[in-house]
Design an enzyme around this catalytic site. Structure first.
Site, PDB file in Angstrom:
ATOM      1  N   LYS A 116       4.258  13.122  38.293  1.00 44.05           N
ATOM      2  CA  LYS A 116       5.692  13.184  37.979  1.00 44.05           C
ATOM      3  C   LYS A 116       6.407  12.044  38.689  1.00 44.05           C
ATOM      4  O   LYS A 116       6.356  11.929  39.922  1.00 44.05           O
ATOM      5  CB  LYS A 116       6.230  14.522  38.480  1.00 44.05           C
ATOM      6  CG  LYS A 116       7.147  15.220  37.533  1.00 44.05           C
ATOM      7  CD  LYS A 116       7.430  16.603  38.071  1.00 44.05           C
ATOM      8  CE  LYS A 116       8.569  17.239  37.337  1.00 44.05           C
ATOM      9  NZ  LYS A 116       8.929  18.519  37.930  1.00 44.05           N
TER      10      LYS A 116
HETATM   11  C1  E4P Z   1      10.987  20.704  36.385  1.00 46.68           C
HETATM   12  O1  E4P Z   1      10.344  19.766  36.021  1.00 46.68           O
HETATM   13  C2  E4P Z   1      12.232  20.559  37.148  1.00 46.68           C
HETATM   14  O2  E4P Z   1      11.933  20.046  38.401  1.00 46.68           O
HETATM   15  C3  E4P Z   1      12.961  21.863  37.205  1.00 46.68           C
HETATM   16  O3  E4P Z   1      12.988  22.410  35.908  1.00 46.68           O
HETATM   17  C4  E4P Z   1      14.346  21.774  37.798  1.00 46.68           C
HETATM   18  O4  E4P Z   1      15.012  22.999  37.620  1.00 46.68           O
HETATM   19  P1  E4P Z   1      16.355  23.368  38.402  1.00 46.68           P
HETATM   20  O5  E4P Z   1      17.430  22.456  37.940  1.00 46.68           O
HETATM   21  O6  E4P Z   1      16.643  24.793  38.031  1.00 46.68           O
HETATM   22  O7  E4P Z   1      16.062  23.189  39.852  1.00 46.68           O
END
Ligand code: E4P
Length: 280
Positions: A100
């Protein structure tokens, strides 16, 4: 059959294992904040966590389906090095690591690192490492990430809704529904640079990708806060939605389903019970 894939947005072994047991899961997304929550939970249980071993357990639980692991660097050099390290260390476990990379790792408004995310994506994907490009808040960021070779782009739907609401002084809780078609205030539809909701962001990315036949990069709707938003991500044509455990459960709950179950159970006559449950 092509159908939206569901990833679990969690780093907690218990949640991941439970969600996989339901048989519907297609992958896992983690991020440093989710890993922090998992580590803290383990510490509360009294355990001392071996993070390498812990992540390998996640990879095994995912049974070969994509697991995103995020870099922590803030420039391309660091991110490339970390991406290679994460891939080398963890991909052999189950062959399912997606690195990522933030679309732009700058932590200052004025920065000479605005292209570093794309550089890292290009370099790592060029070496065959699949990339999930994260922290996407505009359709053009998604387009750039796709051009750089990302396998997934992750628009953060919920955080766009948070931004629109907080900039307009609207009260909200994290899990509150925000309409895909936007919110009106003083006769205007609220927006962030032409994006009227997190789901609108997903829809705009879908439209642009379809315009250009971009199919190698999948649209992964992230930061999904409730079941209705997950539904709208599917309506908007997301390839994947990553959902926290509470939202996965919420997908199945409706009061009339519960009421219907109670009514059917109450109405079972003995003749039917004997036939169905005892095979008579
Ligand atoms: C996933 O890839 C993200 O990091 C995650 O969905 C972020 O979610 P949030 O905005 O609820 O923290």
């Amino acid at each position: 059959m092509i159908i939206i894939k569901i990833f679990i947005d969690s780093s907690k072994l218990g949640e991941i294992s439970k969600a996989y047991d339901y048989g519907l899961l297609d992958g896992v997304t983690t991020n440093p904040s989710l890993i922090k929550a998992a580590v803290e939970e383990e510490k509360v249980k009294g355990g001392n966590i071996d993070i390498e071993d812990y992540i390998k357990k996640i990879l095994l639980l995912a049974r070969g389906l994509p697991v995103s692991l995020e870099v922590i660097g803030t420039d391309s050099e660091q991110m490339i090095e970390e991406g290679k390290r994460l891939y080398k260390l963890f991909n052999p476990t189950s062959g399912n690591v997606y690195v990522k990379i933030p679309v732009n790792p700058s932590i200052e408004e004025k920065s000479n690192k605005n292209f570093d995310g794309l550089q890292a994506i290009k370099s790592l994907s060029g070496e065959g490492i699949p990339i999930n490009c994260t922290l996407v808040f505009t359709p053009e960021q998604a387009l750039m990430a796709a051009k750089a070779g990302a396998s997934f782009v992750s628009p953060f739907a919920g955080r766009i809704d948070d931004l629109i609401r907080s900039e307009n002084n609207l009260d909200f809780k994290k899990t509150d529904y925000f309409p895909a078609y936007g919110e009106e205030k003083d006769g205007d539809i609220l927006q962030d640079n032409g994006v009227i909701s997190g789901i609108d962001l997903v829809a705009q990315i879908r439209e642009i990708f379809d315009n250009y036949g971009i199919s190698e990069t999948k649209v992964l709707a992230a930061s999904i806060r409730n079941a209705r938003q997950a539904r709208e991500a599917a309506l908007a044509g997301a390839d994947i939605a990553t959902l926290p455990m509470n939202v996965i459960e919420e997908l199945l709950i409706h009061p009339k389903t519960i009421e219907g179950m109670k009514g059917f159970i109450k109405d079972i006559v003995p003749e039917y019970r004997n036939l169905v449950s005892r095979g008579k």
